[in-house]
Design a protein around this motif. Structure first.
Motif, PDB file in Angstrom:
ATOM      1  N   THR A 113     102.151  84.038 -63.089  1.00  0.00           N
ATOM      2  CA  THR A 113     102.367  85.382 -62.590  1.00  0.00           C
ATOM      3  C   THR A 113     103.811  85.825 -62.772  1.00  0.00           C
ATOM      4  OG1 THR A 113     102.759  84.476 -60.397  1.00  0.00           O
ATOM      5  CG2 THR A 113     100.537  85.197 -60.889  1.00  0.00           C
ATOM      6  N   THR A 122     104.381  80.285 -54.561  1.00  0.00           N
ATOM      7  CA  THR A 122     102.968  80.654 -54.555  1.00  0.00           C
ATOM      8  C   THR A 122     102.068  79.499 -54.974  1.00  0.00           C
ATOM      9  OG1 THR A 122     103.655  82.892 -55.148  1.00  0.00           O
ATOM     10  CG2 THR A 122     101.320  82.388 -55.341  1.00  0.00           C
ATOM     11  N   ASP A 155     102.672  86.937 -53.958  1.00  0.00           N
ATOM     12  CA  ASP A 155     102.330  87.329 -55.331  1.00  0.00           C
ATOM     13  C   ASP A 155     100.991  88.059 -55.327  1.00  0.00           C
ATOM     14  OD1 ASP A 155     101.857  87.706 -57.980  1.00  0.00           O
ATOM     15  OD2 ASP A 155     102.090  85.613 -58.570  1.00  0.00           O
ATOM     16  N   SER A 161      98.362  87.373 -58.338  1.00  0.00           N
ATOM     17  CA  SER A 161      97.828  86.049 -58.651  1.00  0.00           C
ATOM     18  C   SER A 161      96.322  86.033 -58.401  1.00  0.00           C
ATOM     19  CB  SER A 161      98.508  84.978 -57.788  1.00  0.00           C
ATOM     20  OG  SER A 161      97.791  83.759 -57.886  1.00  0.00           O
TER      21      SER A 161
END
Length: 449
Positions: free
Chosen positions: A6, A122, A152, A155
């Motif tokens: 990401t 993340t 995020d 994601s």
């Protein structure tokens, strides 16, 4: 499947307009009726199954790659993503080996990743959510998933874990929104598999099959393909087509001969076709690879139905040993353990186990297990409430329908019992012990009216 990085996205993906699924047409952006497979991928009966590699945020792991990841963190002890990848690898290993000690190793690796990078990590947050779900701690899984999606929002894997947690917590509308978002971000094998499951849970096996075939087409790894074939076999069994189930499992096993879920799927197909020796052999092969509780219970009850009491007891002894390990770890019981206790142990203890499980997992399969435990304990009015919840989405589970039929009969509702028995018997051989009981009960009802 390559890891979805990401950080490489400089701009968020464009918003796509929501569209509905119509007929057998599959669109890349799935409509508002999405659902999810569960953080620990679930069979239609709710039992745990090895998860396809594509649903996790870590790279696909080749044989021996845990050792490679261990070597990597030794070389790069301050690399948070390396520790996160190792942690997720342990989570995947734990799901397929049923070894709780592997989850402890996963947590240690993931805590190390978070100690190196506490914020905006993340990968570790997603893996912590998956670990919590594997341990059936779904409130914690939700907390981690919310943190991951907050850090995020783009994601897909994070939204998948979020959907999984919402699903197991019985928050189905929120799960649908998370699956929609996941599919918007990445319409791959994992999101299509989740889309398939929404229709399976609602009883639309035709749409579920169409979507799972598209997941199979999108499969990027042998694990993805094997998972899709196992689900397609299960869907065929739900439709009463054991021969089609056998074909799906056999095709899958040609490419993945050591996949335990496919071996179990073929065992169930053989069982439905009356090929008991072949079913026993496949169950044993699956257990040798991954001694998961529902494999042990499936083989034990098949052996019991064949009059092989000693062989059945050998499987039940392994289940009891696993249950002692679970109790020592302080985790909630899975549905297999509850049903086993209800049928082969102390029903009142099964009720206690089910009530505890429902606190953290008010999901359909747990409602069904609770219903059966209550019935076996003679508490049929309460049992019916739980059985209705188990079937509230329209799931075509033969076992759920049989359970509710027995409860209705105990409460003096023969017409309702007949309806559920008819639904259950649409799947011949759905259970080695309960299917003959279902036929006998239906005959008794028809004879007395």
């Amino acid at each position: 499947m390559q890891h979805h990085d990401t950080a490489s996205q400089s701009t968020p993906p464009p918003r796509r307009r929501r569209r509905r699924l119509r007929g057998s047409v599959v669109v890349l952006v799935l409509g508002a009726v999405m659902f999810t497979v569960g953080a620990v991928a679930l069979n239609p009966d709710g039992s745990a199954a090895p998860q396809p590699a594509s649903t996790s945020p870590a790279p696909v792991l080749a044989p021996g790659s845990i050792e490679a990841l261990q070597a990597r963190v030794t070389r790069l002890p301050k690399e948070p993503r390396a520790w996160a990848a190792l942690g997720m690898a342990y989570v995947q290993q734990g799901r397929t080996t049923a070894d709780p000690a592997t989850y402890a190793r996963a947590e240690k690796a993931l805590r190390t990743s978070l100690s190196v990078q506490a914020e905006d990590n993340t990968d570790a947050e997603i893996a912590m959510g998956a670990l919590a779900a594997a341990r059936h701690d779904f409130p914690s899984a939700l907390d981690w998933a919310l943190k991951a999606t907050g850090d995020d929002p783009y994601s897909a894997a994070a939204h998948g874990v979020l959907a999984d947690a919402y699903t197991q917590l019985g928050r189905y509308d929120e799960a649908e929104a998370a699956v929609q978002r996941m599919t918007d971000l990445r319409p791959d094998a994992a999101s299509l598999a989740r889309a398939s499951y929404v229709f399976e849970l609602k009883g639309d096996t035709g749409q579920a099959r169409d979507l799972m075939r598209r997941s199979l087409t999108a499969a990027a790894t042998t694990g993805d393909s094997a998972f899709a074939r196992a689900v397609l076999a299960s869907l065929a069994l739900q439709d009463g087509d054991a021969q089609a189930a056998l074909t799906e499992a056999q095709i899958g096993l040609r490419a993945a001969p050591a996949d335990s879920a496919l071996l179990e799927a073929r065992a169930r197909a053989h069982e439905a076709l009356g090929h008991t020796a072949e079913a026993v052999a496949d169950y044993r092969a699956a257990i040798a690879i991954a001694p998961l509780p529902h494999y042990l219970l499936g083989l034990g009850e098949l052996e019991q139905s064949l009059g092989h009491r000693d062989r059945a007891e050998a499987q039940y002894a392994l289940l009891r040993a696993q249950e002692r390990i679970r109790e020592a770890a302080g985790t909630a019981a899975d549905t297999d353990a509850i049903l086993f206790e209800a049928d082969h142990g102390n029903p009142r203890q099964a009720v206690s186990m089910a009530v505890e499980a429902l606190r953290n997992r008010p999901f359909l399969a747990v409602h069904d297990a609770c219903a059966w435990a209550l019935h076996q304990a003679g508490r049929n009015t309460e049992a019916l409430e739980q059985a209705d919840l188990a079937l509230s989405l329209g799931t075509h589970s033969a076992l759920y329908h049989y359970h509710r039929a027995a409860i209705h009969q105990a409460l003096g509702h023969p017409d309702a019992a007949r309806h559920d028995l008819t639904q259950a018997l649409r799947q011949p051989g759905f259970h080695p012990l309960h299917e003959p009981a279902a036929r006998a009960l239906l005959q008794r009802i028809d004879t007395t009216e």
